[in-house]
Design an enzyme around this catalytic site. Structure first.
Site, mmCIF file in Angstrom:
data_model
loop_
_atom_site.group_PDB
_atom_site.id
_atom_site.type_symbol
_atom_site.label_atom_id
_atom_site.label_comp_id
_atom_site.label_asym_id
_atom_site.label_seq_id
_atom_site.Cartn_x
_atom_site.Cartn_y
_atom_site.Cartn_z
ATOM 1 C CE1 TYR A 39 15.739 6.797 24.538
ATOM 2 C CE2 TYR A 39 15.343 7.159 22.209
ATOM 3 C CZ TYR A 39 14.996 7.366 23.519
ATOM 4 O OH TYR A 39 13.903 8.137 23.817
ATOM 5 C CE LYS B 258 15.994 11.378 24.075
ATOM 6 N NZ LYS B 258 14.973 11.484 22.977
HETATM 7 P P1 NDP Z 1 6.200 17.418 20.933
HETATM 8 O O1 NDP Z 1 6.464 18.289 19.772
HETATM 9 O O2 NDP Z 1 5.132 16.399 20.810
HETATM 10 O O3 NDP Z 1 5.869 18.309 22.212
HETATM 11 C C1 NDP Z 1 6.639 19.407 22.564
HETATM 12 C C2 NDP Z 1 5.787 20.406 23.326
HETATM 13 O O4 NDP Z 1 6.630 21.477 23.740
HETATM 14 C C3 NDP Z 1 4.701 21.068 22.483
HETATM 15 O O5 NDP Z 1 3.514 20.325 22.432
HETATM 16 C C4 NDP Z 1 4.510 22.373 23.200
HETATM 17 O O6 NDP Z 1 3.668 22.162 24.321
HETATM 18 C C5 NDP Z 1 5.900 22.687 23.752
HETATM 19 N N1 NDP Z 1 6.571 23.727 22.951
HETATM 20 C C6 NDP Z 1 6.844 24.982 23.389
HETATM 21 N N2 NDP Z 1 7.458 25.700 22.439
HETATM 22 C C7 NDP Z 1 7.568 24.900 21.358
HETATM 23 C C8 NDP Z 1 8.109 25.098 20.059
HETATM 24 N N3 NDP Z 1 8.674 26.265 19.687
HETATM 25 N N4 NDP Z 1 8.062 24.063 19.190
HETATM 26 C C9 NDP Z 1 7.518 22.881 19.543
HETATM 27 N N5 NDP Z 1 7.004 22.644 20.771
HETATM 28 C C10 NDP Z 1 7.015 23.646 21.682
HETATM 29 O O7 NDP Z 1 7.593 16.736 21.315
HETATM 30 P P2 NDP Z 1 7.851 15.425 22.174
HETATM 31 O O8 NDP Z 1 6.838 15.313 23.237
HETATM 32 O O9 NDP Z 1 8.016 14.278 21.272
HETATM 33 O O10 NDP Z 1 9.306 15.736 22.806
HETATM 34 C C11 NDP Z 1 9.476 16.625 23.893
HETATM 35 C C12 NDP Z 1 10.741 16.250 24.666
HETATM 36 O O11 NDP Z 1 10.624 14.939 25.156
HETATM 37 C C13 NDP Z 1 12.041 16.248 23.849
HETATM 38 O O12 NDP Z 1 13.104 16.682 24.649
HETATM 39 C C14 NDP Z 1 12.247 14.800 23.472
HETATM 40 O O13 NDP Z 1 13.611 14.465 23.261
HETATM 41 C C15 NDP Z 1 11.701 14.130 24.715
HETATM 42 N N6 NDP Z 1 11.180 12.787 24.419
HETATM 43 C C16 NDP Z 1 11.667 11.742 25.143
HETATM 44 C C17 NDP Z 1 11.224 10.484 24.907
HETATM 45 C C18 NDP Z 1 11.735 9.355 25.722
HETATM 46 O O14 NDP Z 1 11.412 8.209 25.415
HETATM 47 N N7 NDP Z 1 12.482 9.608 26.786
HETATM 48 C C19 NDP Z 1 10.252 10.191 23.849
HETATM 49 C C20 NDP Z 1 9.764 11.375 23.169
HETATM 50 C C21 NDP Z 1 10.241 12.616 23.455
HETATM 51 P P3 NDP Z 1 2.381 23.095 24.594
HETATM 52 O O15 NDP Z 1 1.570 23.024 23.328
HETATM 53 O O16 NDP Z 1 1.739 22.460 25.750
HETATM 54 O O17 NDP Z 1 2.913 24.468 24.859
#
Ligand code: NDP
Length: 374
Positions: free
Chosen positions: A224, A136
């Site tokens: 949420y 989401k």
């Molecule tokens: P993070 O920033 O921690 O992780 C995002 C990952 O995406 C990065 O680590 C990277 O992975 C990849 N990525 C690729 N391109 C980019 C870029 N340009 N900028 C940043 N990251 C990039 O975010 P979250 O894990 O917190 O969130 C990711 C998704 O999950 C979102 O859609 C968020 O809404 C969702 N989410 C949902 C939750 C829930 O409870 N349902 C809780 C938290 C998040 P890599 O280094 O491996 O390439």
């Protein structure tokens, strides 16, 4: 006085005990599927949510398993693969991802990237012949959501949105109490989600940028409040009003940081909701009925939920042991794939929220109430 034999730790006159197998205990949940029969998930984007919540909780499921990782950071990807016992053949970069089409270990691609990438990566995963679980908010616009649903249909694959709270036993119990009439006819919802957006954290840096996050606090956490009001009331909102809260003025932030909105439901229920990046942690949803109230506080935390039901008879707290919303959500995707059926929170559910969120932004912009057509 003679010694009491029941207090003697090594009585010499007792027979030696024997080690014996015993019958299977009555299990609260059945044994999980063997690893090679579980539905394989590839995680795309190894960020905070993927590594702290999803990867470890896959191990608590009955029917799912981690099968591959996709990342822009090869060292991290290899370290994660090693930690979870994945062979290097199941480690992909964003450039090599399409080869997942030939990886029979992967059934589902789980898109956990910043929001602006959700549509493109869902379409790419469908093109590779895989089912998709997408985080989401589903996508930036209604048009994007429709395209994602269409791509799934064209590929003959399933699309689910990661609405974990809809699999959470506490939220499900709150729905049950409301539907059972415990609090009488529901009249009012108050739903607030807030936290401090911390720009020193990598995970919050992209959330501050509209080009990556697609929206601000509303798309990230206000969703949420919105989704919760919809599933607790069991109706779709028909009209919204909204206003933006005072922004922080930080140069790095080009999304809305705080927004308040109301939603009117067909039965007359009104939901007063908010989301904010400028208040400390807050994840509360309250439903007031004609004869009492149901409060979830926190409602949408990962591991802590408190559920209270208040009526003339008093206030009771409901406690549910072992309520792992992540495992339940992942198992739902696995079972939808295995049983070839629509998951409980399909693309259409994600689209509904995006449609309402866009109406909320329009209402905030114009200051007028915005109708939402069915
Ligand atoms: P993070 O920033 O921690 O992780 C995002 C990952 O995406 C990065 O680590 C990277 O992975 C990849 N990525 C690729 N391109 C980019 C870029 N340009 N900028 C940043 N990251 C990039 O975010 P979250 O894990 O917190 O969130 C990711 C998704 O999950 C979102 O859609 C968020 O809404 C969702 N989410 C949902 C939750 C829930 O409870 N349902 C809780 C938290 C998040 P890599 O280094 O491996 O390439």
């Amino acid at each position: 006085m003679a010694p009491d034999p029941s207090l003697d730790p090594s009585p010499s006159n007792l027979p030696d005990p024997e080690l014996t197998g015993r019958p299977t205990p009555e299990l609260e949940r059945p044994l999980p599927d063997p690893p090679d029969r579980r539905v394989g998930f590839a995680l795309v984007g190894l960020g905070a949510y993927a590594l702290e919540q999803i990867a470890p909780n896959l191990a608590s499921t009955q029917h799912a398993r981690l099968a591959a990782v996709v990342s822009g950071n090869p060292d991290k990807a290899r370290a994660v693969a090693d930690a979870y016992g994945l062979g290097r053949a199941h480690v992909y970069s964003y450039d090599t991802f399409d080869r997942v089409a030939d990886d029979p270990a992967v059934d589902v691609v789980y898109v956990i990237l910043p929001n602006a990438f959700h549509r493109a990566w869902t379409e790419r995963a469908f093109a590779a012949g895989k089912h998709v679980l997408c985080e989401k908010p589903m996508a930036a616009t209604v048009e994007d959501c429709r395209a994602m649903i269409q791509a799934g249909r064209a590929a003959g694959k399933r699309l689910m949105i990661g609405y974990r709270a809809q699999y959470d036993p506490y939220n499900l119990r709150a729905i049950e109490e409301i539907r059972a009439g415990t609090i009488g006819a529901p009249r009012l919802v108050v739903a607030d989600h807030g936290r401090i957006l911390d720009l020193s954290e990598l995970r919050d840096q992209w959330r501050a940028r509209k080009e990556l996050a697609s929206g601000g606090s509303l798309y990230d956490i206000g969703i949420y409040s919105l989704n919760g009001a919809r599933y607790l009331i069991g109706e779709e909102p028909t009209e919204v009003t909204a206003r933006l809260r005072e922004p922080s003025g930080r140069d790095e932030v080009n999304v809305e940081e705080g927004i308040e909105w109301t939603m009117a439901f067909p039965s007359g229920v009104v939901a007063n909701c908010s989301s904010s990046y400028r208040v400390s942690d807050n994840k509360r949803i309250h439903v007031q009925g004609a004869e009492g109230g149901v409060t979830l506080d926190p409602a949408t935390d990962y591991y802590v939920r408190n559920l209270f039901v208040e009526t003339d008879a008093g206030r009771r707290q409901i406690t549910i042991p072992r309520a792992n919303q992540f495992a339940r959500m992942l198992d739902e995707m696995a079972l939808a794939v295995r049983e070839d059926r629509e998951p409980k929170t399909p693309g259409a559910e994600g689209l509904r929220d995006v449609r309402v969120m866009q109406a909320i932004y329009r209402a905030a912009e114009t200051g007028a109430a915005v109708r939402i057509d069915a």
